[in-house]
Design a protein around this motif. Structure first.
Motif, mmCIF file in Angstrom:
data_model
loop_
_atom_site.group_PDB
_atom_site.id
_atom_site.type_symbol
_atom_site.label_atom_id
_atom_site.label_comp_id
_atom_site.label_asym_id
_atom_site.label_seq_id
_atom_site.Cartn_x
_atom_site.Cartn_y
_atom_site.Cartn_z
ATOM 1 N N ARG A 214 -20.678 -0.161 2.364
ATOM 2 C CA ARG A 214 -20.401 1.267 2.234
ATOM 3 C C ARG A 214 -21.662 2.095 1.995
ATOM 4 O O ARG A 214 -21.720 3.257 2.383
ATOM 5 N N ASN A 215 -22.662 1.532 1.331
ATOM 6 C CA ASN A 215 -23.883 2.320 1.085
ATOM 7 C C ASN A 215 -24.928 2.146 2.186
ATOM 8 O O ASN A 215 -26.027 2.688 2.099
ATOM 9 N N LYS A 216 -24.580 1.368 3.205
ATOM 10 C CA LYS A 216 -25.403 1.209 4.409
ATOM 11 C C LYS A 216 -26.813 0.709 4.107
ATOM 12 O O LYS A 216 -27.791 1.145 4.730
ATOM 13 N N ASP A 217 -26.918 -0.251 3.177
ATOM 14 C CA ASP A 217 -28.222 -0.855 2.899
ATOM 15 C C ASP A 217 -28.415 -2.183 3.617
ATOM 16 O O ASP A 217 -29.419 -2.860 3.435
ATOM 17 N N GLY A 218 -27.424 -2.578 4.419
ATOM 18 C CA GLY A 218 -27.537 -3.817 5.184
ATOM 19 C C GLY A 218 -27.043 -5.048 4.450
ATOM 20 O O GLY A 218 -27.176 -6.165 4.969
ATOM 21 N N TYR A 219 -26.456 -4.859 3.269
ATOM 22 C CA TYR A 219 -25.964 -5.975 2.470
ATOM 23 C C TYR A 219 -24.561 -5.654 1.958
ATOM 24 O O TYR A 219 -24.136 -4.494 1.958
ATOM 25 N N VAL A 220 -23.876 -6.692 1.488
ATOM 26 C CA VAL A 220 -22.593 -6.504 0.824
ATOM 27 C C VAL A 220 -22.800 -6.741 -0.661
ATOM 28 O O VAL A 220 -23.095 -7.860 -1.092
ATOM 29 N N GLN A 221 -22.667 -5.675 -1.439
ATOM 30 C CA GLN A 221 -22.757 -5.782 -2.888
ATOM 31 C C GLN A 221 -21.413 -6.263 -3.441
ATOM 32 O O GLN A 221 -20.379 -6.151 -2.785
ATOM 33 N N VAL A 222 -21.435 -6.758 -4.666
ATOM 34 C CA VAL A 222 -20.208 -7.283 -5.245
ATOM 35 C C VAL A 222 -19.129 -6.208 -5.330
ATOM 36 O O VAL A 222 -17.942 -6.482 -5.083
ATOM 37 N N GLU A 223 -19.505 -4.966 -5.641
ATOM 38 C CA GLU A 223 -18.500 -3.903 -5.722
ATOM 39 C C GLU A 223 -17.923 -3.582 -4.350
ATOM 40 O O GLU A 223 -16.740 -3.213 -4.230
ATOM 41 N N GLU A 224 -18.724 -3.693 -3.309
ATOM 42 C CA GLU A 224 -18.232 -3.471 -1.954
ATOM 43 C C GLU A 224 -17.280 -4.602 -1.553
ATOM 44 O O GLU A 224 -16.260 -4.369 -0.882
#
Length: 328
Positions: A214-224
């Motif tokens: 969702r924040n378009k940083d190229g990774y999946v964060q735990v909250e995402e």
């Protein structure tokens, strides 16, 4: 769980006679992202007791195995003989069935339901009836006809549909291996079921990242990752299963322990390494039928062990008796 196809075309496939745009919200929230290969059969692998149902369903597919159970032994062996010829023709045509040819056949039968679903939807997409599906045919059948530059001008959520269209075109270009902008049945199958095709792996990973990042940083964060599974109501305490998912993320998803998932980790999650079940079964059938131990099967060797490959009225009756005896 199985991996969730992105948003639209599987939905259209399931209702292939119905026209209309897919919903941008199609699909259950957060479900079905992981693709696990289904077992070749749910029957026990119990050759030692003369129960070959697992082998029959692995070799023929479940529905065709049921058809063979209604045949006489003579009819069953005759049909098996034709399958042997077909396996060899599909390979090198040298008159023998190799391990690779046997494995390819088993994999083919296990994907029959996928090919059947594509065939059922084919006429929806192949609007000019030329035996191929062009990108424009697929686009128009799915989204409707729009003049260039006017796509979705009549919809409030036009930008959402434009993104979906661009995503589908990208997937189509990857599935279209010869680059002619025309999909064969195999290429359309890869487009609709990318999780089944190795060359589509990167597009499955890319689409999953886009869905979750969702924040378009190229990774999946735990909250995402959690947000794809669960949306909390104001003041609601986080359920225990969500806390378990957080732990799963830390322990099993985030392989390098850097706090987020990169493309490789997403791939390992949604398309996990799996045992090559068709190869295991092919090795088993070859080992049990290769009487001269030359590492390949003749037609005579297969027919000599025919009741391991296929059923009939006689073998079906015998298996029923065996099960009844075991229950007693």
């Amino acid at each position: 769980m199985m991996w969730r196809p992105s948003l639209l075309l599987l939905l259209l496939l399931l209702r292939h006679g119905v026209q209309g745009k897919p919903s941008p919200d199609a699909g259950p929230h957060g479900q079905g992202r992981v693709h696990q290969a289904a077992p070749l059969s749910d029957a026990p692998h119990d050759d030692a007791h003369g129960n070959f149902q697992y082998d029959h369903e692995a070799f023929l597919g479940r529905e065709v195995a049921k058809e063979f159970d209604q045949l006489t032994p003579e009819e069953s062996q005759a049909r098996l003989g034709r399958i042997v010829d077909r396996m060899d023709r599909a390979g090198d045509g040298d008159g023998w069935v190799s391990l690779a040819e046997l494995r390819s056949w088993i994999a083919h039968t296990q994907q029959r339901h996928i090919r059947d679903s594509v065939s059922a939807a084919w006429d929806t997409y192949d609007t000019d009836r030329d035996g191929r599906v062009g990108w424009e045919e697929l686009r128009n059948a799915t989204y409707g006809h729009y003049a260039p530059g006017e796509e979705f001008h009549d919809l409030e959520d036009a930008e959402t549909y434009k993104k979906m269209l661009a995503r589908d075109e990208r997937r189509f270009r990857v599935a279209d291996q010869d680059g002619d902008s025309m999909a064969t049945r195999e290429e359309l199958t890869a487009f609709l079921h990318p999780e089944e095709f190795p060359h589509m792996r990167d597009i499955v990973i890319a689409e999953t990242l886009e869905d979750l990042d969702r924040n378009k940083d190229g990774y999946v964060q735990v909250e995402e990752y959690i947000a794809d599974l669960y949306t909390a109501e104001p003041g609601e305490e986080e359920p225990a299963w969500v806390q378990t998912e957080r732990q799963q993320f830390r322990d099993f998803r985030d392989l390098n322990k850097d706090g987020h998932l990169d493309g490789n980790e997403v791939g390992y999650w949604v398309l996990p390494p799996a045992q090559d079940q068709p190869l295991v079964e092919a090795n088993h059938l070859l080992h049990e039928s290769d009487t001269d131990k030359d590492g390949r099967l003749s037609k005579a060797e297969i027919l000599g062990n025919w009741n391991m490959f296929v059923g009939s009225q006689a073998t079906n009756y015998g298996e029923d008796l065996t099960r009844h005896h075991d229950e007693l």
